[in-house]
Write an enzyme that holds these catalytic residues in place. Structure first.
Site, mmCIF file in Angstrom:
data_model
loop_
_atom_site.group_PDB
_atom_site.id
_atom_site.type_symbol
_atom_site.label_atom_id
_atom_site.label_comp_id
_atom_site.label_asym_id
_atom_site.label_seq_id
_atom_site.Cartn_x
_atom_site.Cartn_y
_atom_site.Cartn_z
ATOM 1 N NE ARG A 14 -1.210 1.614 13.137
ATOM 2 C CZ ARG A 14 -0.348 0.710 12.763
ATOM 3 N NH1 ARG A 14 0.876 0.984 13.185
ATOM 4 N NH2 ARG A 14 -0.755 0.175 11.899
ATOM 5 C CB SER A 46 -2.936 -7.254 5.386
ATOM 6 O OG SER A 46 -3.829 -7.088 6.347
ATOM 7 C CG ASP A 74 -4.352 1.310 11.946
ATOM 8 O OD1 ASP A 74 -4.206 1.304 13.375
ATOM 9 O OD2 ASP A 74 -3.671 0.416 11.361
ATOM 10 C CG ASP A 85 -1.968 -1.061 0.952
ATOM 11 O OD1 ASP A 85 -1.888 -2.157 0.567
ATOM 12 O OD2 ASP A 85 -3.356 -0.646 1.368
#
Length: 411
Positions: free
Chosen positions: A94, A179, A123, A15
């Site tokens: 994060r 993923s 996210d 990505d």
């Protein structure tokens, strides 16, 4: 005229590699920010890949100690766990990554930050809420929410085609149908074949933990000391001791991983409103959570612990939803920290084939009174007082029964 600068949170995966190229096509100057947060990655290869695609600069930022000290340790102290199962490995990472992302965006005089989080996930919220707190003026490019990007790329197959057309090497292929996201605390797996909640995770999916059935046949004993709710010392069964936070955590990751500890397979409620299926490996976090919970119950007053449970659930929701940097999170963290002042002592544990078993605990700050609770003597406890206690408690139940009888009689 200088190009507008964007700092991209770059993972070197499919990505963000495609997003890097897409941003360059849009005539931005792109600086790639890579947070070393404990993932098993070839950072030199990631640097070379980003430069080859066209990034003007690569920043590799080691945030491992910051992650453990400022995010994981407070989470252990607070006993954070989302929906009673998820230990928040990604949720904690994060805001940590966002700190570095914003720091270097400001230092490099960038106008924008960008990320590869999808429009359906948590996210995007975590990155952006953290970033807006840290730098209220920041602008965000979120490609997976832009109609132009989404019309061009429906999903991973389109990205793979784009990568192939532009000479972008990627590890993800249609033959690796899931993923993953990794950091010091855990590895998470989702999407692909895991989107069907009834599909069992393939045995070769797990990278951090061994199959519990194949783990060593001999149990392994450890002791963990806590001070004010924070882990302060790890003692192994061979006598080795560690006090460094990072060393404690990485050692527990190794011991737990070898014994298949910390695997969960859950369906969770995303903040955005969707249910999602995730598979997680969190060996050290699982061990520390089990030890802390045991010592906490041993040390805290019953009513204080009941309040901590309420605060813990609320703070777990706040952190999961991206509100690490919020007034409500700060308030609840302080409330929990006050309760943790006496959560000081030692917990003895056994690690064995996916299980963590508490063998004993000790503390100078516990309200546990061995003499008072003993079944071999009355001590200062008067058994006859229990009669009055039971009679008082029974009043409510007797009245409830009286009401039920009246209702039934009326019917």
């Amino acid at each position: 005229m200088p190009k507008t600068k964007v700092v991209l949170a770059y993972s070197s995966g499919l990505d963000t590699s495609c997003i890097l190229k897409w941003l360059l096509e849009k005539d931005y100057e792109v600086i790639c920010y890579i947070a070393n947060i404990g993932q098993d990655e070839d950072f030199q290869a990631a640097r070379d890949k980003a430069l080859k695609i066209g990034a003007s600069k690569i920043i590799i930022d080691d945030v491992c100690e910051v992650f453990i000290r400022d995010f994981v340790w407070p989470a252990v102290q607070a006993g954070l766990i989302y929906e009673s199962r998820y230990l928040l490995g990604t949720s904690l990472a994060r805001p940590c990554i966002s700190q570095g992302l914003i720091k270097f965006a400001q230092e490099n005089k960038a106008e924008y930050i960008s990320h590869g989080a999808t429009g359906k996930g948590n996210d995007q919220v975590r990155f952006e809420l953290s970033s807006y707190y840290l730098w209220p003026q920041v602008k965000v490019i979120a490609p997976w929410r832009l109609p132009e990007f989404c019309q061009r790329f429906q999903g991973r197959s389109d990205l793979l085609k784009y990568a192939s057309e532009n000479g972008i090497p990627v590890s993800a292929t249609p033959k690796a149908p899931w993923s993953m996201d990794a950091n010091l605390m855990h590895i998470s797996y989702e999407s692909g074949i895991l989107e069907n909640p009834n599909n069992e995770p393939p045995k070769d999916l797990f990278l951090m933990t061994q199959d519990p059935g194949s783990a060593p046949d001999a149990p392994y004993r450890i002791e963990i000391q806590f001070s004010g709710g924070f882990p302060s010392l790890l003692r192994l069964q061979d006598g080795q001791e560690f006090t460094d936070k990072l060393k404690i955590f990485t050692t527990l990751n190794t011991l737990g991983g070898e014994r298949g500890i910390g695997r969960i397979d859950i369906v969770e409620n995303r903040f955005i409103g969707l249910k999602s299926r995730g598979v997680y490996e969190t060996p050290a976090g699982y061990i520390l959570h089990a030890a802390h919970l045991d010592l906490e119950l041993f040390c805290l007053d019953k009513e204080v612990y009941r309040l901590v449970q309420i605060y813990r659930d609320r703070l777990s929701d706040y952190v999961y939803n991206g509100f690490w940097f919020s007034p409500e999170s700060n308030y609840v963290r302080r409330c929990i920290a006050m309760a943790q002042e006496n959560v000081t002592g030692t917990v003895k544990l056994q690690l064995y084939k996916g299980q963590v078993t508490v063998l004993g605990r000790s503390s100078l700050f516990s309200t546990y009174n061995e003499d008072l609770v003993s079944m071999d003597k009355h001590s200062n406890f008067s058994p006859e007082d229990a009669t009055g206690f039971i009679n008082i408690q029974a009043i409510r139940l007797k009245e409830y029964r009286r009401l039920q009888d009246a209702i039934n009689k009326g019917n």
